[in-house]
Design a protein around this motif. Structure first.
Motif: not given
Length: 293
Positions: A161, A234, A238, A245, A248-249, A252, A286, A289, A292
């Motif tokens: 990532l 992001a 991370v 997760g 992060l989604d 994205t 994506r 991710v 995650v």
């Protein structure tokens, strides 16, 4: 603690008295936490230990906890089920009394279903509790192994990532450079178009006004600023702790929304090319991710 993945495997074994067992815990990607327990008959109560253990360690993923237990052959004694034996004798008594059948022999009675039972040693409440406690400890050990595996996957994902975010940042920087050339390109294009339609009679002031209006519509400064902000967010996720997760989604999706807008506003081929490359890298981001927790 770094981010965790959602795929992994853990195993633990144990033994107590005449019993030995093995526990396997495995997980795959999932939007929420789902736990399935599979165990031998008589040990259904361990499902709670599996669920509570998983909930204490994980927040997402589809988990399967399997328990296989075996009792050593011949380790226990046998016993006569007197109640069952008496039921057989009571049922056959009238036939013996009338002479329809001969009196039963002991070997025949012992061969009837349910008369001889294997003493599995679990009738004692304390013994059963001790056995289930030992098995529950093995379930916890297997889940710990699964947790370690998922964290190892998370460590690998963090590197992937980070590399993709670096690439996104590079493309955003390239887009900034190309975006600076858009106003002049728009003006020149408008001038050519007006010259084709009206010759040289269009005042320069009118050309500048119309070109400025078009340049405002094509301005991608806001999208580039948002993309830079999303990159910073992001990277913080991370590099942070916990289950990130879902966040992060969401980021994205925001990445892709800004990239789509950038492409739609692009007035020059170079910026469009960068925008398309940006969308491709965001899609790769994506996909990663989704692994995650």
């Amino acid at each position: 603690m770094a981010i965790s993945g959602m795929t992994g495997f853990g195993r633990a074994e144990g033994a107590l008295g005449a019993w030995n067992w093995a526990v396997e815990a495995r997980s795959v990607n999932g939007r929420n936490l789902e736990v399935r327990f599979r165990g031998p008959p008589g040990f259904e109560g361990l499902e709670r230990a599996a669920r509570e253990g998983a909930q204490a360690r994980f927040q997402r993923g589809q988990l399967t906890v399997g328990l296989q237990a075996r009792r050593t052959e011949g380790a226990g004694a046998v016993r006569v089920n007197v109640d069952q034996l008496e039921r057989y004798l009571s049922a056959g008594g009238p036939y013996v009394a009338t002479g329809m059948v001969a009196p039963p022999r002991l070997d025949g009675l012992l061969g009837l279903k349910g008369v001889i039972e294997a003493a599995d040693g679990l009738d004692d409440t304390e013994a059963q509790a001790a056995l289930e406690a030992a098995m529950a400890a093995s379930i916890g050990a297997a889940l710990d192994g699964l947790l370690t595996a998922r964290r190892e996957e998370g460590g690998a994902l963090a590197g992937v990532l980070a590399g993709l975010m670096d690439r996104i940042a590079e493309l955003v920087g390239a887009a900034e450079g190309h975006a600076a050339a858009q106003p002049l390109a728009i003006k020149e294009r408008f001038e050519r178009r007006m010259a084709e339609l009206a010759g040289d009679v269009v005042p320069e002031e009118r050309v500048l006004q119309e070109a400025a209006a078009l340049a405002v519509k094509a301005d991608v400064r806001e999208e580039l600023d948002r993309l830079s902000g999303h990159i910073a967010a992001a990277r913080a996720l991370v590099g942070g702790d916990g289950a990130v997760g879902r966040r992060l989604d969401f980021l994205t999706q925001e990445f892709m929304r800004e990239a789509n807008t950038l492409c739609s506003k692009s007035a020059i081929a170079a910026l469009t090319t960068v925008g398309l490359d940006l969308k491709a890298v965001i899609e790769q981001f994506r996909e990663q991710v989704q692994n995650v927790e």
